[in-house]
Motif scaffolding. Structure first.
Motif, PDB file in Angstrom:
ATOM      1  N   THR A 109       0.832  -1.202   0.000  1.00  0.00           N
ATOM      2  CA  THR A 109       0.000   0.000   0.000  1.00  0.00           C
ATOM      3  C   THR A 109       0.869   1.256   0.000  1.00  0.00           C
ATOM      4  N   LYS A 110       1.982   1.208   0.714  1.00  0.00           N
ATOM      5  CA  LYS A 110       2.899   2.343   0.734  1.00  0.00           C
ATOM      6  C   LYS A 110       3.488   2.572  -0.651  1.00  0.00           C
ATOM      7  N   LYS A 111       3.834   1.491  -1.340  1.00  0.00           N
ATOM      8  CA  LYS A 111       4.394   1.567  -2.686  1.00  0.00           C
ATOM      9  C   LYS A 111       3.389   2.197  -3.653  1.00  0.00           C
ATOM     10  N   VAL A 112       2.126   1.802  -3.524  1.00  0.00           N
ATOM     11  CA  VAL A 112       1.074   2.339  -4.387  1.00  0.00           C
ATOM     12  C   VAL A 112       0.852   3.826  -4.116  1.00  0.00           C
ATOM     13  N   GLU A 113       0.779   4.192  -2.839  1.00  0.00           N
ATOM     14  CA  GLU A 113       0.552   5.593  -2.482  1.00  0.00           C
ATOM     15  C   GLU A 113       1.697   6.479  -2.964  1.00  0.00           C
ATOM     16  N   GLN A 114       2.922   6.005  -2.816  1.00  0.00           N
ATOM     17  CA  GLN A 114       4.079   6.782  -3.269  1.00  0.00           C
ATOM     18  C   GLN A 114       4.068   6.945  -4.784  1.00  0.00           C
ATOM     19  N   ALA A 115       3.728   5.880  -5.501  1.00  0.00           N
ATOM     20  CA  ALA A 115       3.661   5.948  -6.958  1.00  0.00           C
ATOM     21  C   ALA A 115       2.577   6.918  -7.402  1.00  0.00           C
ATOM     22  N   ALA A 116       1.434   6.890  -6.718  1.00  0.00           N
ATOM     23  CA  ALA A 116       0.329   7.788  -7.057  1.00  0.00           C
ATOM     24  C   ALA A 116       0.725   9.240  -6.809  1.00  0.00           C
ATOM     25  N   GLU A 117       1.397   9.480  -5.672  1.00  0.00           N
ATOM     26  CA  GLU A 117       1.814  10.845  -5.334  1.00  0.00           C
ATOM     27  C   GLU A 117       2.820  11.383  -6.339  1.00  0.00           C
ATOM     28  N   HIS A 118       3.798  10.580  -6.726  1.00  0.00           N
ATOM     29  CA  HIS A 118       4.810  11.008  -7.692  1.00  0.00           C
ATOM     30  C   HIS A 118       4.183  11.265  -9.065  1.00  0.00           C
ATOM     31  N   PHE A 119       3.238  10.423  -9.458  1.00  0.00           N
ATOM     32  CA  PHE A 119       2.570  10.591 -10.746  1.00  0.00           C
ATOM     33  C   PHE A 119       1.794  11.911 -10.768  1.00  0.00           C
ATOM     34  N   GLU A 120       1.066  12.184  -9.673  1.00  0.00           N
ATOM     35  CA  GLU A 120       0.260  13.397  -9.606  1.00  0.00           C
ATOM     36  C   GLU A 120       1.126  14.653  -9.620  1.00  0.00           C
ATOM     37  N   LYS A 122       4.030  14.911 -11.059  1.00  0.00           N
ATOM     38  CA  LYS A 122       4.643  15.029 -12.381  1.00  0.00           C
ATOM     39  C   LYS A 122       3.640  15.428 -13.454  1.00  0.00           C
ATOM     40  N   HIS A 123       2.431  14.846 -13.403  1.00  0.00           N
ATOM     41  CA  HIS A 123       1.450  15.060 -14.473  1.00  0.00           C
ATOM     42  C   HIS A 123       0.313  16.012 -14.076  1.00  0.00           C
ATOM     43  N   GLN A 124       0.299  16.431 -12.816  1.00  0.00           N
ATOM     44  CA  GLN A 124      -0.726  17.359 -12.336  1.00  0.00           C
ATOM     45  C   GLN A 124      -2.144  16.811 -12.504  1.00  0.00           C
ATOM     46  N   ARG A 125      -2.288  15.533 -12.333  1.00  0.00           N
ATOM     47  CA  ARG A 125      -3.593  14.879 -12.336  1.00  0.00           C
ATOM     48  C   ARG A 125      -3.465  13.556 -11.608  1.00  0.00           C
ATOM     49  N   GLU A 126      -4.616  13.008 -11.202  1.00  0.00           N
ATOM     50  CA  GLU A 126      -4.591  11.731 -10.506  1.00  0.00           C
ATOM     51  C   GLU A 126      -4.330  10.594 -11.482  1.00  0.00           C
ATOM     52  N   ALA A 127      -3.588   9.609 -11.032  1.00  0.00           N
ATOM     53  CA  ALA A 127      -3.262   8.456 -11.862  1.00  0.00           C
ATOM     54  C   ALA A 127      -4.388   7.431 -11.819  1.00  0.00           C
ATOM     55  N   SER A 128      -4.557   6.706 -12.892  1.00  0.00           N
ATOM     56  CA  SER A 128      -5.508   5.604 -12.920  1.00  0.00           C
ATOM     57  C   SER A 128      -4.847   4.381 -12.309  1.00  0.00           C
ATOM     58  N   SER A 129      -5.649   3.376 -11.990  1.00  0.00           N
ATOM     59  CA  SER A 129      -5.081   2.156 -11.414  1.00  0.00           C
ATOM     60  C   SER A 129      -4.143   1.479 -12.412  1.00  0.00           C
ATOM     61  N   GLU A 130      -4.458   1.593 -13.702  1.00  0.00           N
ATOM     62  CA  GLU A 130      -3.595   1.003 -14.735  1.00  0.00           C
ATOM     63  C   GLU A 130      -2.242   1.699 -14.791  1.00  0.00           C
ATOM     64  N   THR A 136       4.420   0.381 -10.720  1.00  0.00           N
ATOM     65  CA  THR A 136       4.791  -0.504  -9.610  1.00  0.00           C
ATOM     66  C   THR A 136       5.042  -1.949 -10.030  1.00  0.00           C
ATOM     67  N   GLY A 137       4.624  -2.314 -11.232  1.00  0.00           N
ATOM     68  CA  GLY A 137       4.775  -3.702 -11.659  1.00  0.00           C
ATOM     69  C   GLY A 137       3.697  -4.608 -11.104  1.00  0.00           C
ATOM     70  N   MET A 138       2.631  -3.997 -10.578  1.00  0.00           N
ATOM     71  CA  MET A 138       1.505  -4.758 -10.047  1.00  0.00           C
ATOM     72  C   MET A 138       0.387  -4.769 -11.077  1.00  0.00           C
ATOM     73  N   SER A 139      -0.642  -5.569 -10.824  1.00  0.00           N
ATOM     74  CA  SER A 139      -1.827  -5.539 -11.682  1.00  0.00           C
ATOM     75  C   SER A 139      -2.748  -4.420 -11.209  1.00  0.00           C
ATOM     76  N   ALA A 140      -3.652  -3.986 -12.080  1.00  0.00           N
ATOM     77  CA  ALA A 140      -4.592  -2.931 -11.711  1.00  0.00           C
ATOM     78  C   ALA A 140      -5.465  -3.371 -10.546  1.00  0.00           C
ATOM     79  N   ASP A 141      -5.839  -4.646 -10.519  1.00  0.00           N
ATOM     80  CA  ASP A 141      -6.667  -5.165  -9.431  1.00  0.00           C
ATOM     81  C   ASP A 141      -5.901  -5.121  -8.108  1.00  0.00           C
ATOM     82  N   GLU A 142      -4.616  -5.437  -8.139  1.00  0.00           N
ATOM     83  CA  GLU A 142      -3.788  -5.382  -6.926  1.00  0.00           C
ATOM     84  C   GLU A 142      -3.677  -3.949  -6.417  1.00  0.00           C
ATOM     85  N   LYS A 247     -10.887   5.480  -7.105  1.00  0.00           N
ATOM     86  CA  LYS A 247     -11.086   6.777  -7.756  1.00  0.00           C
ATOM     87  C   LYS A 247     -11.373   7.884  -6.740  1.00  0.00           C
ATOM     88  N   LEU A 248     -11.980   7.497  -5.622  1.00  0.00           N
ATOM     89  CA  LEU A 248     -12.381   8.493  -4.615  1.00  0.00           C
ATOM     90  C   LEU A 248     -11.509   8.440  -3.367  1.00  0.00           C
TER      91      LEU A 248
END
Length: 259
Positions: A109-120, A122-130, A136-142, A247-248
């Motif tokens: 979960t920490k890895k996902v949150e960090q990836a989401a924060e870095h993406f946002e 860099k791109h100034q928008r929220e990242a999708s699960s894909e 992260t090298g994980m699946s979207a479901d993970e 998403k929320l």
């Protein structure tokens, strides 16, 4: 206990309060078991599949019995309301003691949150699960599951009791009985702001996701009940809910703090 109780319920309450009758207690527990089932369903929807729903239900049953023992009929408070807070608090307390979120999931979960924060950033928008999955090298479901686990993990950490000194007074979201006559202005404003953010975020969900979120958080229906309304299986409703939470995630994390 309230004035709308049936004569039989009233008799059971009187027998329990005056005589501490075991038979009366069993009957009352059976009568209010629906509260345990309700909170078990709602809280389990946020937990990893490895967490046994029977365990969650056992924690809730302990909360119901605790409520029965400590309820003061002299207070201007319905037993249903008091018991609900005790049940929810007991479940959360039990989950925290069991350490339901192992280190491997916490790291994920920490890895996902960090990836989401870095993406946002860099791109100034929220990242999708894909997009997070690709990073992260994980699946979207993970990724979506990790966010769901993280959300409830935040609630458990909020529920931590203060360290040092033992007390019989339980504090925290699950145990606190709200005083509707004394709502702090700043808290009221913050609640309105959080709800506003949630409503705004829901606009970006598709129609089915909006319906599931509305029925679950506003109407307080279980996944099974929602499935019956929409005509989908409980597992499919769970999947839609998980995707919607992703998403929320920001709005819901804040909202859960105040529920």
């Amino acid at each position: 206990m309230n004035s709308k109780n049936s004569p039989l319920e009233q008799e059971l309450w009187e027998d329990w309060i005056k005589n501490r009758s075991g038979d009366a207690a069993n009957e009352l527990i059976a009568n209010y078991m629906y509260l345990v089932n309700f909170h078990t369903e709602r809280i389990s929807s946020h937990l990893p599949s490895r967490v046994s729903k029977d365990d969650v239900k056992s924690f809730g049953l302990l909360g119901l019995y605790d409520a029965l023992k400590k309820f003061d009929p002299g207070r201007d408070l319905k037993f249903d309301t008091y018991a609900s807070f005790r049940i929810k608090g007991s479940i959360i307390d039990g989950l925290r003691k069991e350490d339901w979120l192992p280190r491997s999931i916490r790291e994920k979960t920490k890895k996902v949150e960090q990836a989401a924060e870095h993406f946002e950033q860099k791109h100034q928008r929220e990242a999708s699960s894909e997009e997070i999955a690709e990073i992260t090298g994980m699946s979207a479901d993970e990724v979506e599951t990790a966010i769901k686990d993280s959300l409830f993990g935040n609630i458990l950490s909020i529920e931590e009791k203060p360290k040092g000194g033992k007390t019989d007074l339980k504090e925290g979201i699950g145990y606190s009985i709200p005083d509707d006559t004394a709502i702090l202005p700043d808290r009221h404003v913050m609640q309105d702001e959080m709800k506003g953010e949630l409503i705004e975020g829901i606009k970006y969900l598709n129609e089915k996701e909006q319906l599931v979120i509305s029925l679950f958080y506003n109407e307080e229906l279980t996944f099974t009940e929602i499935g019956q309304i929409i005509g989908l299986t409980t597992s499919r409703i769970s999947q839609i809910h998980k995707r919607s939470i992703f998403k929320l995630r920001k709005s819901l994390t804040k909202m859960q703090v105040f529920n």
